[in-house]
Design an enzyme around this catalytic site. Structure first.
Site, short mmCIF file in Angstrom:
data_model
loop_
_atom_site.label_atom_id
_atom_site.label_comp_id
_atom_site.label_asym_id
_atom_site.label_seq_id
_atom_site.Cartn_x
_atom_site.Cartn_y
_atom_site.Cartn_z
N ARG A 172 0.95 -1.24 0.11
CA ARG A 172 -0.07 0.07 -0.01
C ARG A 172 0.91 1.35 -0.15
O ARG A 172 0.40 2.30 -0.46
CB ARG A 172 -0.93 -0.08 1.30
N ARG A 176 9.81 5.54 -3.34
CA ARG A 176 10.00 6.65 -4.21
C ARG A 176 11.59 6.82 -4.11
O ARG A 176 12.06 7.23 -3.13
CB ARG A 176 9.19 7.79 -4.04
N ARG A 249 -8.66 -6.78 13.24
CA ARG A 249 -7.97 -6.05 14.45
C ARG A 249 -8.87 -4.82 14.70
O ARG A 249 -9.72 -4.25 13.89
CB ARG A 249 -6.76 -5.15 13.58
N ARG A 280 -0.02 5.61 16.02
CA ARG A 280 0.11 7.19 15.71
C ARG A 280 -0.59 8.02 16.54
O ARG A 280 -1.52 7.70 17.16
CB ARG A 280 -0.40 6.98 13.92
N TYR A 348 -9.53 -5.17 2.78
CA TYR A 348 -8.90 -3.77 3.04
C TYR A 348 -9.31 -2.76 2.23
O TYR A 348 -8.18 -2.31 1.59
CB TYR A 348 -7.52 -4.20 3.55
P1 FAD Z 1 -18.45 1.21 7.67
O1 FAD Z 1 -17.83 2.72 7.67
O2 FAD Z 1 -17.59 0.37 8.72
O3 FAD Z 1 -19.71 1.19 7.92
C1 FAD Z 1 -20.59 0.08 8.09
C2 FAD Z 1 -21.65 0.63 9.11
O4 FAD Z 1 -22.71 -0.52 9.23
C3 FAD Z 1 -21.35 1.24 10.50
O5 FAD Z 1 -21.66 2.40 10.58
C4 FAD Z 1 -21.98 0.05 11.56
O6 FAD Z 1 -22.39 0.75 12.80
C5 FAD Z 1 -23.00 -0.26 10.68
N1 FAD Z 1 -23.55 -1.87 11.22
C6 FAD Z 1 -22.85 -3.07 11.20
N2 FAD Z 1 -23.19 -4.19 11.60
C7 FAD Z 1 -24.83 -3.64 11.60
C8 FAD Z 1 -25.79 -3.91 12.41
N3 FAD Z 1 -26.04 -5.26 12.56
N4 FAD Z 1 -27.14 -3.43 12.47
C9 FAD Z 1 -27.03 -1.95 12.04
N5 FAD Z 1 -25.76 -1.41 11.69
C10 FAD Z 1 -24.69 -2.12 11.48
N6 FAD Z 1 -9.81 4.77 3.76
C11 FAD Z 1 -9.27 5.83 2.96
O7 FAD Z 1 -9.73 6.14 1.81
N7 FAD Z 1 -8.28 6.76 3.42
C12 FAD Z 1 -7.96 6.82 4.75
O8 FAD Z 1 -7.18 7.46 4.87
C13 FAD Z 1 -8.62 5.85 5.66
N8 FAD Z 1 -8.19 5.68 6.98
C14 FAD Z 1 -8.80 4.76 7.56
C15 FAD Z 1 -8.32 4.57 8.91
C16 FAD Z 1 -8.79 3.77 9.85
C17 FAD Z 1 -8.51 3.71 11.32
C18 FAD Z 1 -9.87 2.90 9.55
C19 FAD Z 1 -10.41 1.90 10.34
C20 FAD Z 1 -10.34 2.74 8.10
C21 FAD Z 1 -9.83 3.73 7.34
N9 FAD Z 1 -10.19 3.93 5.79
C22 FAD Z 1 -9.46 4.69 4.86
C23 FAD Z 1 -11.16 2.76 5.31
C24 FAD Z 1 -12.59 3.71 5.26
O9 FAD Z 1 -12.85 3.85 6.79
C25 FAD Z 1 -13.31 2.61 4.74
O10 FAD Z 1 -13.00 2.04 3.47
C26 FAD Z 1 -14.79 2.95 4.59
O11 FAD Z 1 -15.34 3.97 5.64
C27 FAD Z 1 -15.92 1.75 4.68
O12 FAD Z 1 -17.00 1.92 4.56
P2 FAD Z 1 -18.23 0.81 4.63
O13 FAD Z 1 -19.63 1.52 4.58
O14 FAD Z 1 -18.00 -0.47 3.96
O15 FAD Z 1 -18.13 0.50 6.48
N1 UDP Z 2 3.50 0.59 7.97
C1 UDP Z 2 4.83 0.50 8.31
N2 UDP Z 2 5.26 1.82 8.95
C2 UDP Z 2 4.52 2.79 8.97
C3 UDP Z 2 3.24 3.15 8.14
C4 UDP Z 2 2.85 1.88 7.66
O1 UDP Z 2 5.16 -0.28 8.61
O2 UDP Z 2 4.89 3.94 9.50
C5 UDP Z 2 2.82 -0.43 7.28
C6 UDP Z 2 1.99 -1.40 8.56
O3 UDP Z 2 2.14 -2.60 8.21
C7 UDP Z 2 0.64 -0.92 7.94
C8 UDP Z 2 0.64 -0.83 6.47
O4 UDP Z 2 1.91 -0.45 6.11
O5 UDP Z 2 -0.42 -1.60 8.28
C9 UDP Z 2 -0.28 -0.08 5.94
O6 UDP Z 2 -0.10 1.31 5.92
P1 UDP Z 2 -1.30 2.30 6.21
O7 UDP Z 2 -1.02 3.70 6.25
O8 UDP Z 2 -1.70 2.08 4.56
O9 UDP Z 2 -2.40 1.89 6.99
P2 UDP Z 2 -3.76 2.33 7.27
O10 UDP Z 2 -3.93 3.96 7.02
O11 UDP Z 2 -5.03 1.56 6.56
O12 UDP Z 2 -4.08 1.87 8.97
#
Ligand code: FAD
Ligand code: UDP
Length: 382
Positions: A172, A176, A249, A280, A348
């Site tokens: 991911r 560079r 996780r 972080r 993911y």
């Molecule tokens: P979700 O956002 O998980 O929505 C699912 C919904 O279903 C939730 O609101 C939940 O409450 C509801 N639900 C589940 N089960 C039930 C039930 N039984 N009854 C009623 N409701 C229910 N993506 C990026 O592009 N850039 C980023 O920088 C980025 N950073 C991230 C950082 C973190 C820490 C995480 C965890 C994810 C990140 N993502 C990022 C990914 C992004 O959050 C997801 O791709 C996207 O939000 C997923 O949307 P979704 O609708 O599939 O799921």
């Molecule tokens: N990662 C790492 N060091 C960093 C940042 C990321 O080793 O400083 C690795 C780690 O395994 C992480 C993966 O790269 O789970 C993907 O990073 P990303 O920032 O895409 O993770 P997310 O924002 O989805 O948590």
């Protein structure tokens, strides 16, 4: 005739995008969510004028113009470019791995010197086809970077040895040989001005939404309310963990409001040393170039998921993939159910991939030409 055409379980990006497209086609939708707010993991809490990314830092990035144009209908994006820093035992390094990182580590100034240094560190390892994350990382950036910036972060983030994790996770991150700290390679990137809730509100505009409503508490009722149910929760939970739980996780977010204007000078600082318990620190105001007098930071602590906790990341190793395939097979046999999103597809996915997936699935299921055989085929596609 049933009350709704679609009951949509989950108001995250998948559910909200699907509902929006269905409404546009004149379909009657009910969206339910067990949380007390809509938006799933992109939800922002506005506090002291700062949009707090309540479930962790979210930066929108994509190469897909169709997806970019779609989300831009609901919000104006700023020019934020993600350039996280990595802190290792008090030393700061630029991410992703680029000439600034190599210069800081090895004092090399040219791409050739950097590549030679990496080659020198990996030539004795003879890695041709990396079998796991550790081998993939070593092959890409060599031993020094792996040990300082990857191993500790990865093993605390995933709670597993880097040798037990799939290689794709580290791919991911760009590597560079230019002095470019942009974390993403994509053409389009930014943060919606005013936070992500504007996107959720725009997508769900005019659609009935019931919050604090768990599908599993009244499953039969919701399934009889509509012709089809779109399910975006965890797939193993839907099938009552029949083949055992999939591994995820989870995270614990520790938000702190500080009486200072600027805590760390950057939106994202990663802590790559295994000895620091969080991965972080996010300083939210910097996503929108905020000038408020105070600031809000969030420490992100990874945790193993147990029933009752939020599932944040699928653990796509071989064992879980095998179990997922069993659930996927069951999903194909469910009548009138569509499974989609990060949890139901056990992928993911980043935001743009979730939007793309919802747009494609909505297009297929709403198009009368495809309708007869569409559901099993779409669920098989996940
Ligand atoms: P979700 O956002 O998980 O929505 C699912 C919904 O279903 C939730 O609101 C939940 O409450 C509801 N639900 C589940 N089960 C039930 C039930 N039984 N009854 C009623 N409701 C229910 N993506 C990026 O592009 N850039 C980023 O920088 C980025 N950073 C991230 C950082 C973190 C820490 C995480 C965890 C994810 C990140 N993502 C990022 C990914 C992004 O959050 C997801 O791709 C996207 O939000 C997923 O949307 P979704 O609708 O599939 O799921
Ligand atoms: N990662 C790492 N060091 C960093 C940042 C990321 O080793 O400083 C690795 C780690 O395994 C992480 C993966 O790269 O789970 C993907 O990073 P990303 O920032 O895409 O993770 P997310 O924002 O989805 O948590």
């Amino acid at each position: 005739m049933k009350e709704y055409d679609f009951v949509i379980v989950g108001s995250g990006l998948f559910g909200a995008t699907f509902a929006h497209q269905a409404k546009k086609m004149g379909k009657r939708c009910l969206v339910i969510d067990r949380r007390g707010h809509a938006g799933g993991n992109i939800y922002c809490l506005n506090k002291e004028g700062i949009n707090v990314h309540f479930y962790g830092a979210h930066i929108f990035h994509t190469n897909d113009k169709k997806v970019w144009d779609f989300v831009n209908k609901f919000a104006t994006f700023n020019r934020y470019t993600n350039s996280p820093l990595a802190s290792y035992r008090g030393e700061l390094y630029n991410l992703p791995f680029n000439m600034n990182t190599f210069y800081k580590l090895w004092n090399v100034t040219t791409p050739k010197q950097a590549q030679d240094k990496i080659n020198e560190q990996i030539s004795s390892l003879h890695i041709t086809e990396p079998a796991n994350l550790e081998e993939q990382a070593l092959k890409l950036v060599g031993k020094d970077i792996y040990e300082k910036l990857i191993k500790g972060y990865t093993e605390k983030q995933w709670g597993r040895k880097a040798t037990e994790l799939p290689a794709f996770i580290i791919k991911r991150l760009p590597v560079r040989f230019t002095y470019d700290n942009n974390y993403f390679n994509d053409t389009y990137q930014g943060i919606p001005i005013g936070g992500y809730n504007a996107i959720t509100a725009g997508l769900l505009n005019g659609i009935e939404v019931k919050l604090n409503t768990d599908f599993f508490k009244e499953r039969d009722y919701f399934q009889t309310l509509a012709d089809k149910v779109v399910y975006t929760g965890a797939i193993d939970e839907y099938f009552d963990y029949r083949f055992g739980a999939l591994e995820y996780r989870s995270l614990r977010f520790e938000h702190e409001h500080l009486d200072m204007a600027n805590y760390q000078g950057n939106a994202v600082v990663n802590y790559t040393d295994a000895g620091v318990p969080f991965t972080r620190i996010i300083e939210h105001k910097h996503f929108e170039f905020g000038t408020q007098p105070t600031t809000i930071i969030t420490r992100e602590y990874p945790a193993e998921w147990k029933r009752g906790m939020e599932q944040y990341y699928p653990v796509n190793d071989a064992c879980n993939e095998k179990r997922f395939k069993q659930y996927q097979q069951l999903s194909k046999e469910e009548n009138n159910m569509l499974f989609g999103g990060r949890l139901a597809e056990y992928r993911y996915y980043d935001m743009h991939q979730v939007v793309a997936s919802a747009l494609v699935k909505a297009e297929r299921i709403l198009n009368p030409v495809y309708q007869a055989s569409t559901l099993p085929e779409l669920n098989a596609n996940i």
